[in-house]
Design an enzyme around this catalytic site. Structure first.
Site, mmCIF file in Angstrom:
data_model
loop_
_atom_site.group_PDB
_atom_site.id
_atom_site.type_symbol
_atom_site.label_atom_id
_atom_site.label_comp_id
_atom_site.label_asym_id
_atom_site.label_seq_id
_atom_site.Cartn_x
_atom_site.Cartn_y
_atom_site.Cartn_z
ATOM 1 N N HIS A 188 0.795 -1.223 0.000
ATOM 2 C CA HIS A 188 0.000 0.000 0.000
ATOM 3 C C HIS A 188 0.830 1.278 0.000
ATOM 4 O O HIS A 188 0.590 2.155 -0.812
ATOM 5 C CB HIS A 188 -1.085 0.027 1.067
ATOM 6 C CG HIS A 188 -2.109 1.064 0.704
ATOM 7 N ND1 HIS A 188 -3.019 0.875 -0.306
ATOM 8 C CD2 HIS A 188 -2.296 2.326 1.130
ATOM 9 C CE1 HIS A 188 -3.723 1.972 -0.478
ATOM 10 N NE2 HIS A 188 -3.309 2.874 0.379
ATOM 11 N N TYR A 242 1.531 5.070 -2.521
ATOM 12 C CA TYR A 242 1.846 6.458 -2.146
ATOM 13 C C TYR A 242 3.201 6.880 -2.687
ATOM 14 O O TYR A 242 3.432 8.066 -2.935
ATOM 15 C CB TYR A 242 1.749 6.647 -0.631
ATOM 16 C CG TYR A 242 0.305 6.670 -0.211
ATOM 17 C CD1 TYR A 242 -0.456 7.811 -0.415
ATOM 18 C CD2 TYR A 242 -0.312 5.544 0.300
ATOM 19 C CE1 TYR A 242 -1.799 7.819 -0.105
ATOM 20 C CE2 TYR A 242 -1.651 5.551 0.616
ATOM 21 C CZ TYR A 242 -2.390 6.683 0.417
ATOM 22 O OH TYR A 242 -3.721 6.700 0.712
ATOM 23 N N HIS A 278 -10.228 0.688 -10.684
ATOM 24 C CA HIS A 278 -9.756 1.597 -9.642
ATOM 25 C C HIS A 278 -8.299 1.991 -9.853
ATOM 26 O O HIS A 278 -7.952 3.163 -9.822
ATOM 27 C CB HIS A 278 -9.939 0.966 -8.252
ATOM 28 C CG HIS A 278 -9.247 1.704 -7.154
ATOM 29 N ND1 HIS A 278 -9.684 2.939 -6.710
ATOM 30 C CD2 HIS A 278 -8.141 1.423 -6.433
ATOM 31 C CE1 HIS A 278 -8.876 3.365 -5.759
ATOM 32 N NE2 HIS A 278 -7.924 2.471 -5.573
ATOM 33 N N PHE A 279 -7.425 1.010 -10.084
ATOM 34 C CA PHE A 279 -6.030 1.464 -10.177
ATOM 35 C C PHE A 279 -5.708 2.089 -11.529
ATOM 36 O O PHE A 279 -4.711 2.778 -11.647
ATOM 37 C CB PHE A 279 -5.009 0.425 -9.703
ATOM 38 C CG PHE A 279 -5.028 -0.922 -10.345
ATOM 39 C CD1 PHE A 279 -4.647 -1.097 -11.648
ATOM 40 C CD2 PHE A 279 -5.386 -2.042 -9.596
ATOM 41 C CE1 PHE A 279 -4.636 -2.344 -12.218
ATOM 42 C CE2 PHE A 279 -5.388 -3.299 -10.167
ATOM 43 C CZ PHE A 279 -5.012 -3.450 -11.490
ATOM 44 N N HIS A 280 -6.592 1.888 -12.513
ATOM 45 C CA HIS A 280 -6.355 2.641 -13.746
ATOM 46 C C HIS A 280 -6.802 4.104 -13.631
ATOM 47 O O HIS A 280 -6.360 4.937 -14.421
ATOM 48 C CB HIS A 280 -7.027 1.960 -14.937
ATOM 49 C CG HIS A 280 -6.224 0.796 -15.450
ATOM 50 N ND1 HIS A 280 -6.460 -0.497 -15.060
ATOM 51 C CD2 HIS A 280 -5.156 0.744 -16.287
ATOM 52 C CE1 HIS A 280 -5.580 -1.299 -15.659
ATOM 53 N NE2 HIS A 280 -4.777 -0.581 -16.396
ATOM 54 N N ARG A 332 -11.234 -10.166 -11.709
ATOM 55 C CA ARG A 332 -10.047 -9.584 -12.337
ATOM 56 C C ARG A 332 -9.076 -10.692 -12.696
ATOM 57 O O ARG A 332 -9.291 -11.850 -12.362
ATOM 58 C CB ARG A 332 -9.392 -8.602 -11.374
ATOM 59 C CG ARG A 332 -8.679 -9.266 -10.227
ATOM 60 C CD ARG A 332 -8.160 -8.293 -9.196
ATOM 61 N NE ARG A 332 -6.912 -7.652 -9.591
ATOM 62 C CZ ARG A 332 -6.067 -7.085 -8.711
ATOM 63 N NH1 ARG A 332 -6.341 -7.090 -7.423
ATOM 64 N NH2 ARG A 332 -4.968 -6.513 -9.106
ATOM 65 N N ARG A 333 -8.015 -10.310 -13.368
ATOM 66 C CA ARG A 333 -6.895 -11.192 -13.657
ATOM 67 C C ARG A 333 -7.322 -12.491 -14.317
ATOM 68 O O ARG A 333 -6.883 -13.570 -13.934
ATOM 69 C CB ARG A 333 -6.137 -11.530 -12.369
ATOM 70 C CG ARG A 333 -5.413 -10.349 -11.789
ATOM 71 C CD ARG A 333 -4.743 -10.658 -10.483
ATOM 72 N NE ARG A 333 -3.642 -9.733 -10.221
ATOM 73 C CZ ARG A 333 -2.917 -9.740 -9.127
ATOM 74 N NH1 ARG A 333 -3.136 -10.630 -8.183
ATOM 75 N NH2 ARG A 333 -1.931 -8.894 -8.960
#
Lengths: 155, 550, 40
Positions: free
Chosen positions: B217, B221, B368-370, B433-434
């Site tokens: 995580h 950041y 989300h992470f895109h 996913r994946r």
């Protein structure tokens, strides 16, 4: 350190919102037993098939209102014969793996459990609607990951 | 302009970053077509190999090399030229990181490491994949210590002074990175490598996962903070104003050191081996790390409004029209920020304890992470690339390149909007996913997911294709500004490093007392992790031997 | 720490409205997924 008046208003609003979110999920989780799947039980990943309840996988009625479903996940499928459970009764799922990490996820329900070798994941769920639900693995487990699925019938 | 040796180091970093970007985005577009069942891979290439390469090269390698290019340039610009030792160690850091990258990539290409970038045990890759990843971390540490050394020289020469904001924020990010890496270094060095080379038979799976997410995580950041550095220190200059509040900017960054690390369990909310108490405690800590982002949102809008009003904007939103929309360096970053609004909101949902069950490991997470690392972070880096490369090469950023820059960021936005919206919706419906292409034996539920107007394979494939075209336009701009564009000859043609002024006169000195922040961070980490990790070790089940399931 | 600067010299009304727009997005998305959670 100087905060603009509006920044104080904004941060207060933000922090209060976050506290409200946390309280809603916290109270619902701990007072109404809506915690996510988990559990602290361990198991020898090489002796799964000899260890209860996984020596006899499938559905077991525990009492009038409670059923237990034991499932063994393995690349690339689930050892869980004859998955038929009643609607409106508490179903306790217990899942473990004999090889890599998998998931046991029932579509359109809250059952979305990570399955870790050496550990037993537990989740209690009550189906409202009868029907045939798709079970799938949503944690990458190898070449056949996208083929790893099963079905549970709720009557 | 900064000294020639630093320019060379930074340009090498950018060269590696964009090589990784090129391969990584190619792997991305292949995936959407495989998922669409429109593309059959040759026998020697596997979907999960491509997925591993996509994740490693974009999320780990592109970001890391770009970040160090930005840091090296900015540190030289704001603190002065590097000494010989700082230069030497920056080069060593680059080469070690690159060696690790090549080693890991070779293992992925060879099919020895189709374990994705999260490499969850007991999937067992070739040992050299883990050695490669370890070298990547070690290389970044060497580069980090070089920059910290440069900073310490400046502090010695400027006793009692606060460092410039850029340097302060760089050091914050590096401190965060070094503390975060301890987890992944511990698991790779003491668990994965001995196990992968056969020196130990089994691995403690749950411990390895927890140590990975202790790192995983704060890793996000480590991607986000350099983007925030650009938002705080570059954007005001593009708008012709000062930093909105130097002290609040520093406070926000300090809060990231404190709260971005003891939060890894929120990636493990649905798994066994961690009790609900410790999961929930880390959920609470995760919510704390939202606060500095709320502060950042305010600072950004305030910067925009102050600038727009100075330029004559009136009324509630008159300032908005006065922003420099024709400046691609600004517009790119503005779009990046806009994407972070739903991106950040989605993150709050993911971390909301049992709500995680709705989205965990579904396509929602991919969406989300895109719209977090894939656009807010990546597009900020693109917006920086436009001027960073010509600044370093002394070439011009021509009108034609600026227009192409607009085409690039607009196509990226459209592609990402289509793809990530489809992924979010599909994820909420339950699509995992994946996964390579799968209809789950044409199960009605699975058929239903891909039947929607937005939620279908076609939207995702169109989005992915547009994104790939956008990436290729960016590659063209990168190559042109690096090797081809005409040299800047007049001062007007010179590309500047737009670093805003920051008024430090009201900033309290204790903000730069790092030991306070490192101390509190350590205490929080111990509180959040000591007991559950000890339990995982002491009450460990028999370990797992390795499996190669690909 | 800083008393010289007064709140009245910068007009940030637009900022306040803008951040509350962000806040509404956060709350709306969260509530939507929470309702989905309850429905499952």
């Amino acid at each position: 350190m100087h905060f603009h008046k509006y920044e104080k208003i904004w941060l207060s609003f933000g922090i209060v919102s976050l506290i409200v979110f946390l309280s809603v999920v916290g109270v619902s989780a701990f007072s109404q037993n809506h915690t996510p799947s988990g559990g602290m039980d361990t198991i020898d990943p090489e002796k799964v098939n000899e260890t209860a309840p996984f020596d006899n996988p499938g559905v077991t009625q525990l009492d009038e209102d409670t059923y237990q479903v034991a499932i063994v996940a393995l690349a690339f499928g689930y050892n869980a014969p004859d998955l038929r459970v009643p609607a409106g009764k508490e179903i306790i799922f217990k899942v473990t793996s004999t090889d890599v990490v998998h998931s046991f996820t029932i579509d359109n329900t809250k059952v979305n459990m990570m399955v870790v070798p050496g550990r037993v994941t537990t989740k209690s769920y009550t189906f409202d609607e009868p029907g045939k639900y798709l079970i799938l693995c949503n944690e990458y487990c190898g070449t056949g990951h996208h083929m790893m699925s099963a079905e549970i019938e709720v009557y | 302009m900064i000294a020639q040796p630093e320019r060379k180091i930074a340009l090498w970093h950018l060269g590696v970053a964009y090589t990784a970007f090129l391969i990584g985005t190619l792997m991305g577009v292949l995936q959407v077509f495989i998922r669409n069942d429109a593309l059959q891979l040759p026998a020697w290439l596997d979907y999960y190999q491509i997925l591993t390469a996509h994740g490693v090269l974009l999320a780990l390698i592109y970001t890391t090399f770009f970040i160090f290019a930005f840091f090296i340039t900015g540190m030289s610009k704001s603190l002065g030229s590097f000494g010989p030792k700082v230069r030497l160690f920056s080069w060593i850091g680059l080469w070690v990181t690159l060696l690790g990258t090549v080693m890991a990539t070779v293992m992925i290409v060879a099919g020895e490491a189709s374990v994705l970038y999260t490499f969850y045990a007991p999937l067992k890759a070739n040992g050299f994949y883990y050695v490669g990843l370890a070298l990547v971390i070690v290389g970044t540490w060497i580069s980090s210590f070089a920059l910290v050394g440069h900073y310490m020289v400046w502090r010695r020469n400027n006793k009692g002074q606060l460092s410039p904001l850029f340097a302060f924020m760089t050091v914050t990010t590096i401190i965060l990175w070094i503390i975060a890496c301890l987890g992944v270094v511990a698991t790779v060095l003491f668990q994965y490598i001995p196990w992968a080379f056969g020196w130990t038979d089994t691995i403690n799976v749950e411990l390895s996962r927890s140590l990975f997410w202790y790192f995983g995580h704060p890793l996000v950041y480590f991607w986000l903070l350099p983007a925030y550095i650009a938002w705080y220190t570059i954007v005001p200059k593009l708008l012709g104003v000062k930093v909105f509040s130097d002290s609040l900017a520093r406070l926000a960054f300090v809060l990231f050191i404190l709260f971005s690390i003891p939060v890894g369990f929120h990636h493990q909310l649905t798994e066994p081996g961690i009790s609900n108490f410790w999961k929930f405690l880390q959920v609470v800590l995760t919510f704390m790390v939202i606060v500095p982002s709320l502060m950042t949102a305010f600072s950004m809008f305030a910067t925009f409004e102050i600038s727009g009003r100075q330029k004559g904007g009136t009324g509630l939103f008159g300032w908005f029209k006065k922003l420099p929309w024709r400046d691609v360096r600004f517009t790119s970053i503005f779009i990046a920020m806009a994407f972070f609004i739903p991106g950040g909101a989605g993150g709050i949902i993911n971390a909301s304890f049992q709500l995680n069950e709705v989205v965990h490991n579904t396509l929602w997470i991919v969406g989300h992470f895109h719209i977090t690392v894939g656009t807010p972070v990546a597009m900020t880096f693109m917006g920086l690339t436009f001027w960073l490369i010509p600044y370093l090469t002394g070439r011009r950023f021509t009108k034609r390149m600026q227009r192409l820059g607009f085409v690039q960021i607009i196509t990226w936005s459209i592609g990402m909007l289509l793809m990530s919206t489809a992924q979010h919706v599909l994820g909420l419906m339950g699509a995992p996913r994946r996964t390579a292409y799968s209809g789950y034996n044409d199960h009605p539920s699975a058929m239903e997911w891909f039947d929607g107007i937005i939620s279908n394979h076609v939207t995702m494939a169109i989005g992915g294709t547009i994104l790939f075209l956008s990436a290729m336009i960016l590659m063209y701009i990168v190559i042109m500004t690096m090797f081809v564009s005409p040299k800047a000859e007049t001062p007007e043609q010179m590309v500047e490093f737009p670093l805003a002024e920051s008024d430090m006169s009201h900033t309290p000195k204790w903000l730069e007392n790092w030991w306070i922040w490192i101390g509190i961070a350590a205490a929080l980490i111990i509180i959040a992790y000591a007991i559950p990790l000890t339990h995982m070790i002491q009450h460990a089940p028999p370990g797992s031997k390795g499996f190669i399931t690909w | 720490m800083d008393k010289k600067q007064s709140d009245h010299d910068v007009n940030l009304k637009g900022t306040l409205v803008s951040v509350f727009f962000v806040g509404i997005v956060i709350v709306a998305m969260w509530v939507a997924v929470y309702l989905m959670y309850l429905a499952r």
